[in-house]
Write an enzyme that holds these catalytic residues in place. Structure first.
Site, PDB file in Angstrom:
ATOM      1  N   VAL A   1      10.181 -11.063   0.334  1.00  8.74           N
ATOM      2  CA  VAL A   1       9.049 -11.517  -0.482  1.00  8.74           C
ATOM      3  C   VAL A   1       8.851 -10.568  -1.661  1.00  8.74           C
ATOM      4  CG1 VAL A   1       6.551 -11.910  -0.506  1.00  8.74           C
ATOM      5  CG2 VAL A   1       7.935 -12.735   1.418  1.00  8.74           C
ATOM      6  N   HIS A   2       8.936  -9.283  -1.396  1.00  6.62           N
ATOM      7  CA  HIS A   2       8.790  -8.281  -2.452  1.00  6.62           C
ATOM      8  C   HIS A   2       9.893  -8.442  -3.502  1.00  6.62           C
ATOM      9  CE1 HIS A   2       7.874  -4.534  -4.458  1.00  6.62           C
ATOM     10  NE2 HIS A   2       9.095  -4.100  -4.226  1.00  6.62           N
TER      11      HIS A   2
END
Length: 96
Positions: free
Chosen positions: A67-68
């Site tokens: 996600v990052h």
């Protein structure tokens, strides 16, 4: 990690391009935008490989790191696009 690294490099190059443009160094700014685009292309290739693997049935764990990485990549693309616009506006302002 490659998406994060290349995304970070792209964002840094785009930010530096705006600094150079403010100082009137448009050739340097354009070169830095090109560097940013090259780094984004590298990140995009990694992302595309992951998407293609998933389409073949190879599951990728959706982790906080993933996600990052996606967030980092999208942010870098936005900064690069805005830097291009800001550089063009700066050129017009200087030429007034």
């Amino acid at each position: 990690m490659g998406i994060i690294i290349h995304g970070g490099n792209a964002r840094s190059s785009a930010m530096n391009a705006m600094v150079e443009a403010k100082q009137g160094n448009f050739e340097v700014a354009e070169s830095l935008i090109e560097e940013a685009s090259n780094e984004l292309n590298k990140a995009h290739r990694i992302q595309t490989d992951l998407i293609q693997a998933e389409s073949r049935g190879e599951k990728t764990e959706v982790s906080l790191l993933m996600v990052h990485a996606q967030d980092h990549f999208m942010n870098a693309m936005t900064v690069r696009d805005l830097a291009i616009e800001i550089i063009e506006l700066t050129k017009k302002t200087i030429n007034l």
